[in-house]
Every structure is written in C-alpha cells, then in structure tokens.
Write an enzyme that holds these catalytic residues in place. Structure first.
Site, PDB file in Angstrom:
ATOM      1  N   GLY A  10     -22.198 -15.124  41.533  1.00  0.00           N
ATOM      2  CA  GLY A  10     -23.378 -15.725  41.783  1.00  0.00           C
ATOM      3  C   GLY A  10     -23.180 -15.657  43.341  1.00  0.00           C
ATOM      4  O   GLY A  10     -21.851 -15.666  44.315  1.00  0.00           O
ATOM      5  N   MET A  12     -24.157 -18.574  45.089  1.00  0.00           N
ATOM      6  CA  MET A  12     -23.473 -19.973  45.141  1.00  0.00           C
ATOM      7  C   MET A  12     -21.696 -19.702  44.928  1.00  0.00           C
ATOM      8  O   MET A  12     -20.995 -19.953  45.726  1.00  0.00           O
ATOM      9  CB  MET A  12     -23.774 -21.071  45.152  1.00  0.00           C
ATOM     10  CG  MET A  12     -25.281 -21.167  45.575  1.00  0.00           C
ATOM     11  SD  MET A  12     -25.426 -21.546  47.011  1.00  0.00           S
ATOM     12  CE  MET A  12     -24.102 -23.099  46.794  1.00  0.00           C
ATOM     13  N   ASP A  33     -18.027 -16.175  34.205  1.00  0.00           N
ATOM     14  CA  ASP A  33     -19.249 -15.646  34.267  1.00  0.00           C
ATOM     15  C   ASP A  33     -20.042 -15.472  32.957  1.00  0.00           C
ATOM     16  O   ASP A  33     -19.566 -16.486  32.098  1.00  0.00           O
ATOM     17  CB  ASP A  33     -18.976 -14.054  35.384  1.00  0.00           C
ATOM     18  CG  ASP A  33     -18.351 -14.063  36.824  1.00  0.00           C
ATOM     19  OD1 ASP A  33     -19.555 -14.929  37.126  1.00  0.00           O
ATOM     20  OD2 ASP A  33     -17.301 -14.608  37.161  1.00  0.00           O
ATOM     21  N   GLY A  75     -24.228 -28.015  40.460  1.00  0.00           N
ATOM     22  CA  GLY A  75     -24.945 -27.560  42.014  1.00  0.00           C
ATOM     23  C   GLY A  75     -26.421 -26.862  41.298  1.00  0.00           C
ATOM     24  O   GLY A  75     -27.430 -26.718  42.098  1.00  0.00           O
ATOM     25  N   THR A  77     -29.790 -26.545  39.642  1.00  0.00           N
ATOM     26  CA  THR A  77     -31.245 -26.696  39.955  1.00  0.00           C
ATOM     27  C   THR A  77     -31.921 -26.544  38.202  1.00  0.00           C
ATOM     28  O   THR A  77     -30.850 -26.324  37.709  1.00  0.00           O
ATOM     29  CB  THR A  77     -32.169 -26.573  40.953  1.00  0.00           C
ATOM     30  OG1 THR A  77     -32.316 -24.838  40.233  1.00  0.00           O
ATOM     31  CG2 THR A  77     -31.699 -26.535  42.200  1.00  0.00           C
ATOM     32  N   ASN A 106     -28.732 -30.691  46.306  1.00  0.00           N
ATOM     33  CA  ASN A 106     -28.830 -29.798  47.439  1.00  0.00           C
ATOM     34  C   ASN A 106     -27.260 -30.531  47.600  1.00  0.00           C
ATOM     35  O   ASN A 106     -26.983 -31.340  48.151  1.00  0.00           O
ATOM     36  CB  ASN A 106     -29.723 -29.645  48.531  1.00  0.00           C
ATOM     37  CG  ASN A 106     -29.776 -28.719  50.002  1.00  0.00           C
ATOM     38  OD1 ASN A 106     -28.632 -28.948  50.416  1.00  0.00           O
ATOM     39  ND2 ASN A 106     -30.903 -28.410  49.670  1.00  0.00           N
ATOM     40  N   HIS A 134     -37.915 -20.583  50.853  1.00  0.00           N
ATOM     41  CA  HIS A 134     -36.820 -19.928  49.761  1.00  0.00           C
ATOM     42  C   HIS A 134     -36.547 -18.806  50.595  1.00  0.00           C
ATOM     43  O   HIS A 134     -37.670 -17.505  50.217  1.00  0.00           O
ATOM     44  CB  HIS A 134     -36.284 -20.396  48.932  1.00  0.00           C
ATOM     45  CG  HIS A 134     -35.455 -21.792  48.512  1.00  0.00           C
ATOM     46  ND1 HIS A 134     -36.668 -23.144  48.921  1.00  0.00           N
ATOM     47  CD2 HIS A 134     -34.872 -22.187  48.665  1.00  0.00           C
ATOM     48  CE1 HIS A 134     -35.773 -23.743  48.712  1.00  0.00           C
ATOM     49  NE2 HIS A 134     -34.327 -23.459  48.375  1.00  0.00           N
ATOM     50  N   LYS A 138     -34.946 -16.064  44.591  1.00  0.00           N
ATOM     51  CA  LYS A 138     -34.306 -17.095  43.238  1.00  0.00           C
ATOM     52  C   LYS A 138     -35.312 -17.578  42.743  1.00  0.00           C
ATOM     53  O   LYS A 138     -36.205 -17.330  42.888  1.00  0.00           O
ATOM     54  CB  LYS A 138     -35.095 -18.658  44.647  1.00  0.00           C
ATOM     55  CG  LYS A 138     -35.223 -19.651  44.412  1.00  0.00           C
ATOM     56  CD  LYS A 138     -35.322 -21.273  45.179  1.00  0.00           C
ATOM     57  CE  LYS A 138     -35.159 -22.064  44.782  1.00  0.00           C
ATOM     58  NZ  LYS A 138     -33.533 -23.167  43.989  1.00  0.00           N
ATOM     59  N   GLY A 144     -35.006 -27.609  43.139  1.00  0.00           N
ATOM     60  CA  GLY A 144     -34.549 -28.709  42.752  1.00  0.00           C
ATOM     61  C   GLY A 144     -34.932 -29.515  43.949  1.00  0.00           C
ATOM     62  O   GLY A 144     -35.276 -31.224  43.841  1.00  0.00           O
TER      63      GLY A 144
HETATM   64  N1  LIG Z   1     -27.093 -27.381  45.781  1.00  0.00           N
HETATM   65  C1  LIG Z   1     -26.793 -27.105  46.309  1.00  0.00           C
HETATM   66  O1  LIG Z   1     -26.888 -27.596  47.219  1.00  0.00           O
HETATM   67  C2  LIG Z   1     -27.608 -25.649  45.455  1.00  0.00           C
HETATM   68  C3  LIG Z   1     -28.318 -25.153  44.530  1.00  0.00           C
HETATM   69  N2  LIG Z   1     -28.685 -23.388  44.474  1.00  0.00           N
HETATM   70  C4  LIG Z   1     -29.391 -23.577  43.030  1.00  0.00           C
HETATM   71  O2  LIG Z   1     -27.426 -23.125  42.418  1.00  0.00           O
HETATM   72  C5  LIG Z   1     -27.964 -21.996  41.672  1.00  0.00           C
HETATM   73  C6  LIG Z   1     -27.240 -20.895  41.529  1.00  0.00           C
HETATM   74  O3  LIG Z   1     -28.380 -20.219  42.311  1.00  0.00           O
HETATM   75  P1  LIG Z   1     -27.632 -18.876  43.305  1.00  0.00           P
HETATM   76  O4  LIG Z   1     -26.202 -18.776  43.315  1.00  0.00           O
HETATM   77  O5  LIG Z   1     -27.864 -18.235  44.470  1.00  0.00           O
HETATM   78  O6  LIG Z   1     -28.068 -17.517  41.400  1.00  0.00           O
HETATM   79  P2  LIG Z   1     -27.438 -16.399  41.048  1.00  0.00           P
HETATM   80  O7  LIG Z   1     -28.347 -15.660  40.411  1.00  0.00           O
HETATM   81  O8  LIG Z   1     -26.864 -15.402  42.848  1.00  0.00           O
HETATM   82  O9  LIG Z   1     -25.632 -16.668  40.156  1.00  0.00           O
HETATM   83  C7  LIG Z   1     -25.873 -17.612  39.339  1.00  0.00           C
HETATM   84  C8  LIG Z   1     -24.645 -16.735  38.540  1.00  0.00           C
HETATM   85  O10 LIG Z   1     -24.581 -17.309  36.790  1.00  0.00           O
HETATM   86  C9  LIG Z   1     -24.527 -16.477  36.602  1.00  0.00           C
HETATM   87  N3  LIG Z   1     -24.429 -17.371  35.336  1.00  0.00           N
HETATM   88  C10 LIG Z   1     -25.869 -16.694  34.618  1.00  0.00           C
HETATM   89  N4  LIG Z   1     -25.510 -17.743  33.352  1.00  0.00           N
HETATM   90  C11 LIG Z   1     -24.238 -17.945  33.658  1.00  0.00           C
HETATM   91  C12 LIG Z   1     -23.449 -18.764  31.707  1.00  0.00           C
HETATM   92  N5  LIG Z   1     -23.973 -18.556  30.588  1.00  0.00           N
HETATM   93  N6  LIG Z   1     -22.403 -18.839  32.045  1.00  0.00           N
HETATM   94  C13 LIG Z   1     -21.702 -18.525  32.783  1.00  0.00           C
HETATM   95  N7  LIG Z   1     -22.136 -18.093  34.590  1.00  0.00           N
HETATM   96  C14 LIG Z   1     -23.468 -17.649  34.171  1.00  0.00           C
HETATM   97  C15 LIG Z   1     -25.145 -15.264  36.695  1.00  0.00           C
HETATM   98  O11 LIG Z   1     -24.737 -14.141  36.288  1.00  0.00           O
HETATM   99  P3  LIG Z   1     -25.548 -13.081  35.601  1.00  0.00           P
HETATM  100  O12 LIG Z   1     -25.556 -12.003  36.977  1.00  0.00           O
HETATM  101  O13 LIG Z   1     -24.135 -11.633  35.397  1.00  0.00           O
HETATM  102  O14 LIG Z   1     -26.477 -13.345  35.162  1.00  0.00           O
HETATM  103  C16 LIG Z   1     -25.165 -15.057  38.575  1.00  0.00           C
HETATM  104  O15 LIG Z   1     -23.711 -14.957  38.858  1.00  0.00           O
HETATM  105  C17 LIG Z   1     -29.668 -22.219  41.323  1.00  0.00           C
HETATM  106  O16 LIG Z   1     -29.892 -22.732  40.580  1.00  0.00           O
HETATM  107  C18 LIG Z   1     -29.916 -22.538  42.676  1.00  0.00           C
HETATM  108  O17 LIG Z   1     -31.253 -22.978  42.943  1.00  0.00           O
HETATM  109  C19 LIG Z   1     -28.445 -22.753  45.540  1.00  0.00           C
HETATM  110  C20 LIG Z   1     -27.990 -23.093  46.277  1.00  0.00           C
HETATM  111  C21 LIG Z   1     -27.322 -24.814  46.607  1.00  0.00           C
HETATM  112  O1  LIG Z   2     -31.706 -20.967  45.369  1.00  0.00           O
HETATM  113  C1  LIG Z   2     -31.337 -21.412  46.207  1.00  0.00           C
HETATM  114  O2  LIG Z   2     -31.183 -21.245  47.226  1.00  0.00           O
HETATM  115  C2  LIG Z   2     -31.169 -23.126  46.547  1.00  0.00           C
HETATM  116  N1  LIG Z   2     -31.096 -23.754  45.978  1.00  0.00           N
HETATM  117  C3  LIG Z   2     -31.253 -25.301  45.614  1.00  0.00           C
HETATM  118  C4  LIG Z   2     -32.715 -25.952  45.697  1.00  0.00           C
HETATM  119  O3  LIG Z   2     -33.381 -25.172  44.678  1.00  0.00           O
HETATM  120  O4  LIG Z   2     -33.459 -27.013  46.252  1.00  0.00           O
HETATM  121  C5  LIG Z   2     -30.861 -26.287  46.722  1.00  0.00           C
HETATM  122  C6  LIG Z   2     -31.213 -25.120  48.377  1.00  0.00           C
HETATM  123  O5  LIG Z   2     -32.205 -25.051  48.700  1.00  0.00           O
HETATM  124  C7  LIG Z   2     -30.770 -23.747  47.728  1.00  0.00           C
END
Ligand SMILES: NC(=O)C1=CN([C@@H]2O[C@H](COP(=O)(O)OP(=O)(O)OC[C@H]3O[C@@H](n4cnc5c(N)ncnc54)[C@H](OP(=O)(O)O)[C@@H]3O)[C@@H](O)[C@H]2O)C=CC1
Ligand SMILES: O=C(O)C1=N[C@H](C(=O)O)C[C@H](O)C1
Length: 247
Positions: A10, A12, A33, A75, A77, A106, A134, A138, A144
């Site tokens: 993904g 992140m 994955d 991480g 949400t 975050n 965002h 998203k 979150g």
């Molecule tokens: N806490 C923080 O600082 C931050 C939090 N986030 C949060 O992180 C989360 C991910 O964001 P982002 O990376 O942009 O999303 P993406 O959609 O890019 O990535 C999610 C990944 O998870 C995979 N996935 C889905 N289901 C499963 C599973 N059961 N087991 C393993 N992998 C799985 C997906 O694969 P596939 O495509 O094959 O389904 C995909 O590769 C969101 O909730 C976002 O809000 C984001 C940025 C910062």
């Molecule tokens: O999906 C994102 O990109 C992000 N998700 C987190 C959230 O929902 O707060 C953290 C950050 O804002 C990026």
C-alpha cells in the site's frame, strides 16, 4: 528488531518497508498483503508487526497478531471505543503477559503537536471546528486524525466546564459537516493534496488557526520507527503518539 509489515504494497506500507530497510537497528521480516496468510507472522520471525491496511480489516488483523504472540503498531484508521475494547480484551488473554499494541491516528510530529495544541487552546475560545483535507484516494472520512482532534477539543472543553459552542443553524444541516463529540468536522478530498488539518478557534473579534501539512508520506516515518522501538516498553494498549513523546 525484526519488523513485519502488513499492507506492505500500500501507499503507507511501501514507505514503511523502505524506512525499516534503511534503519540500522531494524531488519525487515515479512511483507504481508491481502492475499497472504497473516498467521505466518509469529515470534519466530517477528518482534513487531506494523499494520497499514484498511479500516474494515485492521481490527481482525490486530486480534490475529495478538493471538500469534507479537507486538503490533497500527496506523490504520477506523477505530472506535468498541473496537479498542476488543483489543484490550484480546490482550488480557494474549500468549505473553507483556504483549503490547500501539495505535496512532497520525505519526507525523506536526499533526500530533497540532492535536496537542488544540487541546490546550480549546477552552480559551467560544468556537472550535476542524477541517481536514486529503488526497481523493482516501477511503474513510472524516480522517482518523480529525476524529481524534475533535475528541481532544471536546475533552479539554468538558474539563474546563466550557459553555456549549454558539451555533444558530436550524436542524442537522449536512453542510455543517460531521459532528464528533459535539465538534463539527469537515472533510475535503482534492487531487494534489496529501494530508492536512486545520483547527479553527474563534472568539469575538479574533481567530486562531492551528494547521498541520503533511506534504509527503516521509513525514510519518520517524513516528512509525519510534513506535516500533517503544511499543515493547508499554505492555497493553496505548493510543496516540503523544504517549511516546515528553509532552
Ligand atoms: N497513522 C498515520 O500516520 C497514517 C495513517 N494512514 C492510514 O493508513 C491506512 C492505509 O492507508 P494507505 O496506505 O494510504 O492505503 P492503501 O489503500 O494504499 O493501502 C492499504 C493496503 O492494505 C492492503 N490490505 C487490504 N486488506 C488487507 C489484509 N486483510 N491484509 C493485508 N493487507 C491488506 C491493500 O491491499 P489490496 O490493495 O490488495 O487490497 C493495500 O495494499 C488508512 O487507514 C489511512 O487512513 C495513512 C497515512 C498516515
Ligand atoms: O489516509 C491518509 O492519507 C491519512 N490517514 C490518516 C487519517 O485518517 O487521519 C492520517 C493522515 O491524515 C493521512
């Protein structure tokens, strides 16, 4: 420290893979994955598993990883009180007594401090609202982080015994945004943006804006690595990176 990444392909997850590979004190263990079996992650190969997946699956992933006996940094949400309670319950029955789960809405220092400063400022203003903006890929809204900030503001105002915020709007107008713990939260999705939050605070004749801009996912990586290093020192469930900073 051996770190496995769940959601490794993904947006992140792929950044976390690179950050772990670049960290001198860490070793990349498994990359999991959606098509992989999560139960391959175990204490034999992993010290900490990092989950950046999707809101619908993260609870099940965490419960599985707890049963597997590994510490987890999350991480993703989509958390609420009910889901957090399920994590606490699972930890109480975990294979190891000192097992730990850390969840942060975050990991960027600007966003964590914006949330913290909002809590300090909120009781001094009549009005407070949150605007998050965002990238349009998203899945969840509001973010979150914005939900967490709304709770921070509401809790600070409750503790200070603040009067309700002034608002003459009649009915539940959708254009006034989501209402989280009594705080209005507005979500923008716009191509070109990454992750941004503004906390607007108003008094008669004055306004203060607290703003965080995460232009690049690199902004989250120091916090993710810090959480991986610290999670083992905090058995049980910990929520929020502020808990690992000396604020
Ligand atoms: N806490 C923080 O600082 C931050 C939090 N986030 C949060 O992180 C989360 C991910 O964001 P982002 O990376 O942009 O999303 P993406 O959609 O890019 O990535 C999610 C990944 O998870 C995979 N996935 C889905 N289901 C499963 C599973 N059961 N087991 C393993 N992998 C799985 C997906 O694969 P596939 O495509 O094959 O389904 C995909 O590769 C969101 O909730 C976002 O809000 C984001 C940025 C910062
Ligand atoms: O999906 C994102 O990109 C992000 N998700 C987190 C959230 O929902 O707060 C953290 C950050 O804002 C990026």
């Amino acid at each position: 420290m051996r770190v496995s990444v769940v959601g490794a392909q993904g947006r992140m997850g792929s950044h976390v893979v690179a950050a772990v590979e670049a960290a001198e004190d860490m070793q990349l263990a498994l990359q999991v994955d959606s098509s992989d079996d999560l139960t391959q992650v175990s204490p034999e190969n992993t010290d900490v598993a990092v989950d950046f997946t999707v809101p619908d699956v993260t609870l099940d992933n965490v419960l599985t990883l707890i049963k597997q006996g590994v510490n987890v940094v999350v991480g993703t949400t989509g958390w609420n009180d009910d889901k957090l309670a399920q994590v606490r319950e699972a930890l109480a029955q975990a294979p190891r007594k000192d097992q730990a789960v850390f969840i942060a809405p975050n990991f960027a220092i600007s966003a964590v401090l914006a949330d913290y400063f909002a809590g300090i400022a909120a009781p001094y203003f009549e009005s407070a609202e949150v605007i998050e903006a965002h990238h349009p890929n998203k899945l969840d809204a509001p973010s979150g982080t914005a939900v967490h900030t709304a709770h921070t503001i509401a809790q600070a105002r409750r503790q200070a015994d603040c009067a309700p915020m002034p608002d003459a709007t009649v009915g539940n107008e959708p254009s006034r945004g989501d209402v989280v713990d009594g705080v209005h939260v507005h979500a923008v999705r716009l191509r070109g943006l990454n992750a941004h939050e503004e906390i607007l605070l108003g008094n008669p004749g004055e306004q203060m804006i607290i703003r965080s801009d995460c232009f690049d996912r690199a902004s989250f990586m120091p916090g993710v690595l810090l959480a991986c290093r610290k999670v083992g020192e905090h058995p049980g469930l910990t929520v929020g990176l502020d808990q690992f900073l000396d604020l």
